[in-house]
Design a protein around this motif. Structure first.
Motif, short mmCIF file in Angstrom:
data_model
loop_
_atom_site.label_atom_id
_atom_site.label_comp_id
_atom_site.label_asym_id
_atom_site.label_seq_id
_atom_site.Cartn_x
_atom_site.Cartn_y
_atom_site.Cartn_z
N PRO A 1 5.99 5.11 -13.24
CA PRO A 1 5.18 5.83 -12.27
C PRO A 1 4.07 4.98 -11.65
CG PRO A 1 5.60 7.21 -14.20
CD PRO A 1 6.13 5.85 -14.52
N TRP A 2 3.64 3.95 -12.37
CA TRP A 2 2.58 3.08 -11.85
C TRP A 2 2.97 2.43 -10.52
CZ3 TRP A 2 4.10 -1.87 -10.93
CH2 TRP A 2 5.21 -2.35 -11.63
N ALA A 3 4.28 2.25 -10.29
CA ALA A 3 4.72 1.59 -9.06
C ALA A 3 4.34 2.39 -7.82
CB ALA A 3 6.23 1.36 -9.11
N ASP A 4 4.13 3.70 -7.97
CA ASP A 4 3.71 4.52 -6.82
C ASP A 4 2.34 4.08 -6.29
OD1 ASP A 4 6.04 5.97 -7.07
OD2 ASP A 4 5.11 7.58 -8.24
N GLU A 5 1.51 3.50 -7.18
CA GLU A 5 0.20 3.03 -6.74
C GLU A 5 0.32 1.83 -5.82
OE1 GLU A 5 -2.45 4.61 -7.23
OE2 GLU A 5 -2.21 5.82 -9.05
N ILE A 6 1.33 1.01 -6.04
CA ILE A 6 1.52 -0.18 -5.21
C ILE A 6 2.04 0.19 -3.82
CG2 ILE A 6 3.03 -2.21 -4.97
CD1 ILE A 6 2.45 -2.83 -7.89
N ASP A 7 2.86 1.25 -3.76
CA ASP A 7 3.38 1.71 -2.48
C ASP A 7 2.24 2.32 -1.67
OD1 ASP A 7 4.92 2.61 -0.38
OD2 ASP A 7 6.43 3.56 -1.65
N GLY A 8 1.86 1.67 -0.60
CA GLY A 8 0.75 2.14 0.22
C GLY A 8 -0.57 1.43 -0.04
N VAL B 1 -6.48 0.14 -11.77
CA VAL B 1 -6.16 -0.86 -12.79
C VAL B 1 -4.92 -0.43 -13.55
CG1 VAL B 1 -6.94 -1.83 -14.99
CG2 VAL B 1 -8.51 -1.74 -13.06
N LEU B 2 -4.01 -1.38 -13.76
CA LEU B 2 -2.83 -1.15 -14.58
C LEU B 2 -2.99 -1.91 -15.88
CD1 LEU B 2 -0.01 -1.78 -11.92
CD2 LEU B 2 -1.28 0.34 -12.35
N SER B 3 -2.86 -1.22 -17.00
CA SER B 3 -2.90 -1.90 -18.30
C SER B 3 -2.14 -1.07 -19.32
CB SER B 3 -4.34 -2.13 -18.77
OG SER B 3 -4.94 -0.91 -19.16
#
Length: 335
Positions: free
Chosen positions: A53-60, A29-31
């Protein structure tokens, strides 16, 4: 799967988090503010406007489900309307940028939208193929146009995102009904139990809704079906007038009366609740054309069955909460 949910701390996010984490999916979850969430759900901080840094979660990740946006349950002041617009458009833009930058982008991007994009009407239901998009609806307050403009801008931002390896679906969702505290049903059921759940301004305006179980199942289908893209209505096939919806809620709650409210009474009530009458008075007659074409079968296609399930669960949870807060009950449990 790994599923990333920007804006996933609200009521709808809670429905999806619980369902998907319970199945063993990796849910992130991103908030803006860290919160303690369900076991198996991770949290990352983002501002909804800039890459971090949250964008790393979207990669993959396998799937992104963007629910971010300021709540619509507020007074429609100029400042609040601007926040409603900016929070939706900016978060959608930055999610699109993160997907575009990813070396292994998600294969599916479900983007929250709203059934409010359709016109205020009584004559016929709105499906994706023949529905009338709102914005110049007759016999409505001029400021209602802004809600439709927000929805159009929201969807346009997703459509414009340069994400050729990611399938995009806009979820034109009706009100998602769940027994959770703070959700739509919680507000409506509270009114019904207080005897205030009568027709508002005649009660002829249509209410579109979807049971939480079917909302999750519809999202599952849209994740699985690579052949579905673009706008999809997430709504039960049987929208009904507001007076009938509330009559059923009163029956399930055991409340024999429901005081009616005129338009001006609704204005006073909305002012007291710090919300807006558009949420009560706009006729949202929306049906799930594309879902049904895809073979989706609703577990809760009609409101009486849905209300029976939801109200019984809501009342049971309320009793459990009251018991846990009761000093005598707590003492007994400790002994």
């Amino acid at each position: 799967m790994k599923i990333v949910i920007p804006g996933g701390t609200g009521p709808v996010g809670g429905i999806l988090r619980r369902a998907w984490s319970a199945r063993g999916h990796e849910v992130v979850v991103l908030s803006r503010h860290p919160e303690e969430l369900e076991e198996g759900v991770r949290h990352q901080v983002w501002d909804g406007r800039t890459i971090g840094p949250w964008a790393d979660e979207i990669d993959g990740a396998d799937v992104v489900v963007n629910l971010a946006g300021r709540t619509v349950s507020c007074r429609y002041t100029a400042a609040n309307l601007k926040q409603m617009m900016d929070s939706r458009v900016e978060s959608t833009r930055i999610v699109g940028e993160a997907i575009a930058k990813a070396s292994a982008p998600p294969r599916t991007w479900l983007q929250m939208s709203t059934a409010t994009i359709y016109a205020h009407r009584f004559d016929a239901p709105n499906d994706e193929a023949t529905g009338i998009i709102g914005g110049s609806d007759p016999d409505t307050p001029a400021y209602w146009e802004f809600s439709t403009r927000i929805a159009k801008s929201w969807e346009a931002e997703q459509a414009a995102a340069a994400t050729p390896r990611t399938r995009k679906v806009a979820l034109r969702s009706a009100m998602v009904m769940s027994p959770d505290k703070g959700g739509v049903l919680d507000v409506l059921l509270t009114m019904a139990r207080l005897g205030l759940g009568g027709p508002v301004a005649g009660g002829e305006q249509f209410v579109s809704w979807i049971h939480e179980t079917d909302f999750v199942r519809a999202c599952d289908l849209l994740i699985e079906r690579d052949d579905i893209a673009g706008p999809v209505n997430l709504a039960a096939p049987a929208p009904l007038p507001q007076r009938d919806l509330m009559r059923t809620l009163r029956k399930e709650a055991g409340m024999p009366i429901g005081l009616p409210a005129t338009r001006w009474m609704a204005e006073i009530g909305a002012w007291a609740l710090r919300t807006d009458t558009e949420l009560l008075l706009k006729s949202r007659r929306v049906v799930p054309g594309r879902l049904q074409e895809a073979g989706f079968e609703f577990e809760y296609a009609d409101w009486p069955a849905a209300a029976r399930d939801l109200v019984s669960r809501a009342l049971r949870r309320a009793r459990q909460r009251n018991h846990s807060l009761d000093p005598a009950g707590s003492a007994t449990m400790k002994r």
